[in-house]
Design an enzyme around this catalytic site. Structure first.
Site, mmCIF file in Angstrom:
data_model
loop_
_atom_site.group_PDB
_atom_site.id
_atom_site.type_symbol
_atom_site.label_atom_id
_atom_site.label_comp_id
_atom_site.label_asym_id
_atom_site.label_seq_id
_atom_site.Cartn_x
_atom_site.Cartn_y
_atom_site.Cartn_z
ATOM 1 N N SER A 182 -9.863 2.088 2.714
ATOM 2 C CA SER A 182 -8.957 2.788 1.822
ATOM 3 C C SER A 182 -8.007 1.872 1.053
ATOM 4 O O SER A 182 -7.477 2.260 0.020
ATOM 5 C CB SER A 182 -8.131 3.798 2.607
ATOM 6 N N SER A 234 -9.993 -0.215 6.917
ATOM 7 C CA SER A 234 -9.364 -0.084 5.593
ATOM 8 C C SER A 234 -8.648 -1.328 5.086
ATOM 9 O O SER A 234 -8.269 -1.389 3.920
ATOM 10 C CB SER A 234 -8.380 1.089 5.593
ATOM 11 N N LYS A 250 0.852 -1.202 0.000
ATOM 12 C CA LYS A 250 0.000 0.000 0.000
ATOM 13 C C LYS A 250 0.882 1.244 0.000
ATOM 14 O O LYS A 250 1.897 1.291 0.703
ATOM 15 C CB LYS A 250 -0.903 -0.023 1.245
#
Lengths: 123, 506
Positions: free
Chosen positions: B156, B180, B81
């Site tokens: 997210s 997330s 990420k």
């Protein structure tokens, strides 16, 4: 909490503009229109935290209880000057180059108080 | 030849360590897959073929020299990420304010991946500074859900979850502040784990809300997640909130769980995480999952957590407050974007830079947090939210007296169409209804695929929650459930039902 608690007050466009200034966001007029409406809805929802009578409840700032964390006061490797400056928008003589920090008005030396950080908000 | 992108991380590692395939071949297979499908999925913001192949070649060279693999996952590719700093790749957090930023240092998690010989393929898309539940708030365009390209992959960490579901990587990393990792896992039919707060170092993880943020593993199977968990977890002196205690033996727990026996284990269904706002197909899949746990020998009890209903409200005060403080570091002075028309003061440059560099959701939350922390409002909002946080932690403590693990649906709905909620912040926030309480209390939780919703054929996630450092029990239950579900589904994992993506020529 006073009787005109924010839980019922909502948030005005002028307040959003003031908050944006405090947060150093040069928001546009259109954003102010949109944000004021959206933040009003969000604040209406989050104000629910006030429904829980919790006078005797201690606040939690951190889920896992923590003590101060210390380390030995010893030198250890850190970023080099070159690394620290590697992402800088501008540098000069091995330092961060920044725009001037004082506005033209009022004239230098007259006051160092910024109007934005004075207590209080627009009516 | 086997399609290397279809293997689990554990299987791929076994083949690499047995020298049946090389780490370079494994990396290349996934880079080719990314080239073929990521135009449609957009899971990645940055792909690093040279760095990935060089890292894999080092693993191969060491194995060829007879050195034992540095970790059980050495040579396996991973999607990182874009919120973890990487000295050899950009780190943008999905924001224009950090476009092209090359951090001068690696996050602890990044360093541990490298030390474990894991091949970092690139950086994955995310909602800006991890604020969102759909990845639509990325400044670089949305990621699409491989199950239906017109739908969101969650957020997210939608990029990491979509990379797994699109077989672009067998492993990924995420961060979970309010869901997330888990919500994207649920809506993409993958596995996602939020460890205990402090279980994985936050050093080099660009902060969203520091008291809630937690990095964790993402994978297509529970065992793969467990193996990755053991690589990244553990005490780090560079993070003052890092827990100085042994990492729970999660891989062993996953292996034990896969044997299928849950006799003597108490599973608590959280009464408040269901009902209004939950899609009927999600609730049905969830109830079927609970019935399956019972068949495996678990004792099912219902528990009540009466303050969970205030979790969303408390979270959307605490999080923006911390965000407004954390994002103050983006001041156009030391790194990141600077918008300077010339002749302006530092304060003007700062305000214009932040206006240009932040997207709408970041601005909304900064303003909301500034409000919640301001004089005269602090007690009613932030102070009260912190008390609710105490009440939620007490709810968890009471529930864990009655049950070893707690369960609920991970997300109230399946993946929704891109664009449906992007202009309605409150509707977007409701996606985190079931995941937020664990972040507020710091306990551990994971999402495991639990079938497809009847009405739309899209994946549903089962959330399993465990006490602080109770991850072993959680992985055991997750692995037992996964094995039983797969066995009843012609023996295949749910993810194998994902539609084939159209492959474009690289």
């Amino acid at each position: 909490m006073s009787s005109d608690s924010p839980a019922r007050g909502g948030i005005s466009r002028a307040e959003v503009a003031h908050l944006a200034r405090l947060a150093r966001l040069a928001v546009t007029d259109r954003e102010l229109d949109v944000f004021a409406g959206q933040l009003d809805v969000i604040l209406g929802a989050v104000a629910r935290v006030g429904e829980v009578a919790a006078d005797e409840i201690p606040p939690t700032s951190h889920a896992i209880p923590l003590q101060n964390t210390f380390r030995p006061d010893q030198r250890r490797p850190s970023l080099t000057q070159e690394q620290a400056l590697s992402g800088a928008p501008a540098t000069e003589d091995g330092r961060f180059r920044v725009p001037r920090i004082l506005d033209d008005e009022p004239p230098m030396g007259s006051s160092l108080t910024e109007p934005d950080v004075v207590e209080g908000r627009p009516a | 030849m086997t399609d290397l992108t279809r293997l689990t991380a554990a299987e791929l590692a076994a083949r690499i360590h047995a020298r049946e395939v090389t780490a370079v071949e494994a990396a290349q297979a996934h880079l080719d897959r990314i080239a073929a499908v990521d135009g449609a999925v957009h899971a990645f913001l940055h792909v690093a073929p040279d760095a990935a192949l060089a890292s894999a070649a080092l693993v191969d060279a060491a194995l060829d020299a007879g050195t034992p693999p540095p970790s059980p996952l050495a040579g396996v590719p991973l999607a990182l990420k874009d919120v973890f700093t990487t000295a050899d790749m950009p780190t943008t957090c999905g924001s224009k304010i950090l476009e092209g930023w090359r951090p001068p240092y690696d996050a602890t998690v990044t360093a541990r991946l490298r030390a474990a010989g894991i091949t970092i393929l690139g950086k994955t898309n995310m909602d800006e500074f991890a604020m969102g539940s759909s990845t639509e708030h990325s400044a670089y365009g949305p990621t699409r859900n491989p199950w239906d390209l017109a739908r969101i992959p969650g957020g997210s960490g939608g990029g990491s979850a979509a990379a797994l579901a699109a077989f672009e990587a067998p492993l990924a990393l995420g961060t979970d502040t309010g869901g997330s990792i888990r919500q994207p896992a649920a809506v993409t039919g993958t596995v996602g784990v939020k460890p205990t707060y402090g279980g994985v170092s936050r050093y080099g993880l660009v902060a969203c809300a520091s008291s809630l943020d937690q990095a964790g593993p993402c994978a297509r199977t529970v065992l793969d997640a467990a193996l990755l968990h053991e690589v990244i977890a553990g005490h780090d002196p560079l993070d003052s909130t890092s827990i100085d205690a042994p990492v729970p033996p999660v891989a062993q727990a996953a292996l034990r769980g896969a044997a299928g026996d849950l006799e003597g284990l108490r599973v608590g269904m959280v009464r408040e995480l269901g009902g209004e706002g939950y899609q009927p197909g999600v609730e049905r899949a969830y109830r079927a999952a609970v019935a399956r746990l019972e068949k495996l020998g678990a004792e099912i009890v219902e528990v009540s957590c009466p303050h969970f209903e205030y979790g969303l409200a408390a979270y959307y005060l605490i999080l923006p407050s911390e965000v407004s403080s954390n994002l103050a570091r983006f001041d156009a002075m030391r790194y990141g974007l600077r918008v300077d028309a010339g002749g302006q003061s530092a304060e003007e440059v700062m305000a214009r830079t932040r206006e240009a560099g932040f997207g709408a959701e970041a601005k909304r939350r900064i303003i909301l947090g500034t409000y919640a922390l301001s004089s005269g409002y602090y007690d009613a909002y932030y102070g009260q939210a912190q008390k609710v946080r105490t009440l939620i932690a007490r709810d968890f403590a009471a529930a864990f007296e009655q049950a070893d693990v707690l369960v609920s649906p991970t997300a109230p709905t399946t993946a929704f169409p891109i664009g449906e909620k992007v202009d309605d912040p409150l509707a977007m926030y409701l996606n985190d209804l079931a995941t937020i309480p664990t972040n507020l209390a710091g306990v551990a939780a994971m999402s495991v695929p639990c079938g497809l919703a009847e009405e739309d054929g899209l994946p549903v996630g089962l959330q399993i929650m465990a006490p602080v450092l109770g991850e072993a029990q959680m992985y055991r239950v997750g692995a037992a459930y996964e094995a039983a579900r797969n066995a009843d589904d012609e023996g295949v994992p749910l993810i194998t039902r994902v539609p084939a993506l159209e492959v474009t020529a690289p």
